[in-house]
Write a protein that holds these residues in place. Sequence first.
Motif, mmCIF file in Angstrom:
data_model
loop_
_atom_site.group_PDB
_atom_site.id
_atom_site.type_symbol
_atom_site.label_atom_id
_atom_site.label_comp_id
_atom_site.label_asym_id
_atom_site.label_seq_id
_atom_site.Cartn_x
_atom_site.Cartn_y
_atom_site.Cartn_z
ATOM 1 N N GLY B 184 13.446 22.872 -33.847
ATOM 2 C CA GLY B 184 12.638 22.219 -34.876
ATOM 3 C C GLY B 184 12.598 20.714 -34.682
ATOM 4 N N ASP B 186 12.817 19.161 -31.844
ATOM 5 C CA ASP B 186 11.862 18.920 -30.747
ATOM 6 C C ASP B 186 10.435 18.898 -31.285
ATOM 7 O OD1 ASP B 186 13.784 18.733 -28.808
ATOM 8 O OD2 ASP B 186 13.682 20.845 -28.241
ATOM 9 N N LEU B 187 10.127 19.888 -32.130
ATOM 10 C CA LEU B 187 8.780 19.993 -32.698
ATOM 11 C C LEU B 187 8.402 18.693 -33.408
ATOM 12 C CD1 LEU B 187 7.340 22.637 -32.308
ATOM 13 C CD2 LEU B 187 7.892 23.285 -34.653
ATOM 14 N N VAL B 188 9.322 18.170 -34.187
ATOM 15 C CA VAL B 188 9.053 16.941 -34.933
ATOM 16 C C VAL B 188 8.954 15.739 -33.993
ATOM 17 C CG1 VAL B 188 9.989 15.319 -36.635
ATOM 18 C CG2 VAL B 188 10.128 17.784 -37.052
ATOM 19 N N ASN B 190 8.354 15.594 -30.771
ATOM 20 C CA ASN B 190 7.384 15.645 -29.680
ATOM 21 C C ASN B 190 6.079 14.924 -29.990
ATOM 22 O OD1 ASN B 190 9.004 16.914 -27.893
ATOM 23 N ND2 ASN B 190 8.125 18.965 -28.169
ATOM 24 N N SER B 191 5.714 14.854 -31.271
ATOM 25 C CA SER B 191 4.447 14.168 -31.550
ATOM 26 C C SER B 191 4.648 12.727 -31.979
ATOM 27 C CB SER B 191 3.617 14.943 -32.578
ATOM 28 O OG SER B 191 4.373 15.859 -33.281
#
Lengths: 195, 195
Positions: B184, B186-188, B190-191
């Motif tokens: 999670g 990473d998800l946050v 990454n952008s």
Amino acid sequence: MVRQPQINAQNRPPLTIERIIESALHIIDGQGLGRLTMRRLGDSLEVEAMAIYHHLPRGKEQLLDGLVAHVAAAPADATGAAGWRDALRRWAMAYRARLLEHAGVLPLLVTGRNPAALTETVLSLREILRQGGVPEAAAATAAHTLLGFVIGHASLEVRGTAAWAEAVRAMEGPVDWDARFSAGLDLVMNSVNPG
Amino acid sequence: MVRQPQINAQNRPPLTIERIIESALHIIDGQGLGRLTMRRLGDSLEVEAMAIYHHLPRGKEQLLDGLVAHVAAAPADATGAAGWRDALRRWAMAYRARLLEHAGVLPLLVTGRNPAALTETVLSLREILRQGGVPEAAAATAAHTLLGFVIGHASLEVRGTAAWAEAVRAMEGPVDWDARFSAGLDLVMNSVNPG
DNA sequence: ACCTGAACACCGTTCAAGT
DNA sequence: ACCTGAACACCGTTCAAGT
């Protein structure tokens, strides 16, 4: 004049779990969680506090469990949305609004009490992602990331908009929370991709 | 045998705000927030409950404010990190661990009580992003998004790992929370990009 | 079946008093 | 300055009793 059967001798609607929960939520929204007591709840229902135990045998614990379920169980729904991204976005906005409306329940939500209350919501998020083509494992991660973000961001909003947070706004600067949430939501959603 | 001045006639260390907060945190971690009472806190400090009010004039409210500050004020630090992404990642892991260690304080953190307790943390996140070249507005959004995610995800972890959450694990499946949090994160992250 | 009234053990807090 | 002891208003909950 025929007396309706569901109106009792005291001419008032009978006590039900639904009415108890709604009354409790009304007290929390209006006066805060700290002022929700069994005696005050009884007053607002025009009944002795002890009558509540007939409908909630586990007492206040059961009442708080019911409040968490009432606020947190709001599954995502893809009907009428332009694709799964739009569906998740709409759900996140609605869920956030719901949490902020009942901000007094937030502390109950993060206690781990009534964990089953969130199951329907979590599964609905995963299902929408799955139907969007996101692989199982990534969908599970995205669902928790999104739900975690919404709950956590709502907590920060409660903190930032508290009446006594003037000093915080002076230090951190003023925030447009609607725009802040929307931008954060983009950040989270942008890296969620179909396989 | 010279009596040390900081030991009083009863041969015990004097009461300080620090000792009170630590004792309170020990009760919360061991028995839960619901069992933190002024009387029990007094017992654990070998003092009458009323003595605490001499150090915390605002009483239990002030005690809870102090607990929030003690747990939530953990700023990010870029020293020794391989770039700003690594620094934020390390901070997020450490902050999550801190919240889970003191999960009983989480409900206090989302009440909006003592909002200033998070200021240092928020500003430290923004500063690391700024130094990484992320523009001001994007840094502010990323800081709140990251902090929100960490707090919210920790809440979901408390819910998912509760002893009485067997039914949830049966419905939603077992979760490796360390891996789930990392993915999670990473998800946050990454952008989040420099301008 | 549903609600009440009295009671019990506890709670946060105030205040006068002790040292 | 720091702590104690008694007191007050309140709390959740139990239980026998009422209807």
